[in-house]
Design a protein around this motif. Structure first.
Motif, PDB file in Angstrom:
ATOM      1  N   ASN A  31     -11.893   3.180 -24.288  1.00  0.00           N
ATOM      2  CA  ASN A  31     -10.571   3.796 -24.193  1.00  0.00           C
ATOM      3  C   ASN A  31      -9.769   3.280 -23.006  1.00  0.00           C
ATOM      4  OD1 ASN A  31     -10.505   5.397 -26.474  1.00  0.00           O
ATOM      5  ND2 ASN A  31     -11.569   7.095 -25.500  1.00  0.00           N
ATOM      6  N   LYS A  36      -2.689   1.812 -25.274  1.00  0.00           N
ATOM      7  CA  LYS A  36      -2.436   3.249 -25.147  1.00  0.00           C
ATOM      8  C   LYS A  36      -1.051   3.675 -25.626  1.00  0.00           C
ATOM      9  CE  LYS A  36      -6.253   4.823 -23.405  1.00  0.00           C
ATOM     10  NZ  LYS A  36      -7.041   5.832 -24.121  1.00  0.00           N
ATOM     11  N   ASP A 145      -7.134   9.103 -28.097  1.00  0.00           N
ATOM     12  CA  ASP A 145      -5.869   8.801 -27.419  1.00  0.00           C
ATOM     13  C   ASP A 145      -5.020  10.052 -27.244  1.00  0.00           C
ATOM     14  OD1 ASP A 145      -6.349   5.983 -27.388  1.00  0.00           O
ATOM     15  OD2 ASP A 145      -5.839   5.917 -29.507  1.00  0.00           O
TER      16      ASP A 145
END
Length: 363
Positions: A31, A36, A145
């Motif tokens: 991540n 993003k 996310d």
């Protein structure tokens, strides 16, 4: 021997904790370095995580149908044992079996997980790393996310789907209703069979068995139900269950009900469709009863899911013609109360009262 057994349990817990730690670590690293930027306008292919029960699949059906109507391609992630329901009864674009050996070749724009992070977390991390979706979103989880904080412990599960629609900018005019596309051939056979056995009586479909024994009616309760409702000439009872479960009913009571001669989920769904009344401890048949707006008497046993969410409300029937009954112990555990301790005469009385009221109205 007791010491060895204890050591094995400790070692097993330690190994599980280590696996979860490293899976979480890999997911967090993934991540950190991934894109993003949040942009739902580019989303076309959606992968939806569906829980381990068939009832979860039925609940998700309305959400899936709305997404596909809005133009999205929807793929479901589910256990192998439940995949057939999406191949035959609930329309999706594809099915991915959520196990460690599954091979995922396609790229997905958005992964949606409507459950909390504690629900099968190891499997989720593993699938997230395999799929590498462009975007991911879920509830009360740092894996994705987009994290949606959600603490509505007494709200129906479909409210989660409504929240997801707001993110996708999809307007809905009414509550999300489950949708089943049953096989027409099976429905016609069941309809003809029921017409032959009814003889002017109301059809009661009795679903006394759940996935766990603690949530199922006992043989004694089943026999009380069958004997009491057979005292009048008003009802014909169809009892759903496996051959092993049904074989437990004593010979004296076995002539008080009939069973599904077609022996499939599709036929069980059709039986509910053509019934007048459904009595169930199993939320799968509760949600199917909602599909056809059936008069339903459902028993819930005060389970508490993930330590917070009250099953009585989260997975309630959610429609007006359903009447909920609750067990009396209120142990508020993950398994809930023992259903075999419930006084089934309460449901019997409610059915008789409703039936008598309807007869008086029709006079």
């Amino acid at each position: 021997m007791h010491i060895i057994s204890t050591l094995k349990k400790i070692n097993k817990k330690r190994n599980l904790a280590q696996r979860l730690f490293f899976l979480n670590f890999r997911a967090k690293i993934f991540n950190i370095f991934r894109r993003k930027k949040i942009n739902f306008e580019t989303v076309n292919k959606i992968a939806l995580w569906v829980g381990k029960g068939l009832g979860d699949a039925v609940l998700a059906s309305g959400f899936i149908s709305t997404l596909r109507t809005a133009g999205y391609e929807v793929v479901v992630l589910t256990d192998k044992k439940n995949s057939f329901i999406f191949e035959n009864l609930i329309e999706v674009d594809d099915v991915i079996i959520s196990d460690k050996d599954s091979n995922i070749e396609n790229q997905y724009d958005l992964l949606i997980d409507p459950y909390d992070s504690s629900h099968k977390v190891a499997s989720k991390i593993r699938m997230l790393l395999k799929m590498k979706p462009k975007l991911s979103m879920g509830f009360n989880s740092n894996l994705y996310d987009i994290n949606i904080p959600y603490f509505e412990y007494n709200s129906h599960f479909t409210e989660r789907y409504e929240k997801l629609f707001t993110f996708l900018n999809i307007e809905i005019q009414k509550s999300i209703e489950p949708i089943i596309n049953n096989q027409v051939e099976v429905e016609n056979k069941v309809k003809g069979w029921i017409q032959n056995i009814a003889n002017g009586k109301k059809i009661i479909t009795f679903c006394p068995f759940a996935s766990r024994e603690i949530r199922s009616f006992s043989v004694k309760q089943c026999e009380i139900f069958l004997n009491e409702l057979s005292k009048t000439d008003s009802f014909k009872i169809i009892m759903l269950g496996s051959a092993e479960q049904l074989a437990q009913i004593s010979e004296n009571s076995s002539n008080l009900f009939v069973t599904d001669p077609f022996c499939s989920l599709a036929s069980a769904i059709a039986i509910i469709k053509y019934s007048n009344i459904v009595v169930s401890v199993d939320t799968l048949f509760v949600h199917i009863s909602r599909v056809y707006n059936k008069k339903l008497y459902a028993l819930y046993n005060n389970r508490v899911i993930d330590g917070f969410y009250e099953n009585n409300f989260v997975f309630s029937p959610g429609y007006e013609k359903a009447i909920q009954f609750f067990t009396d112990e209120y142990t508020t555990t993950a398994l809930g109360d023992d259903v075999s301790k419930f006084d089934i005469n309460k449901i019997i009385a409610a059915i008789n009262t409703e039936s008598n009221n309807m007869e008086n109205i029709n006079k």
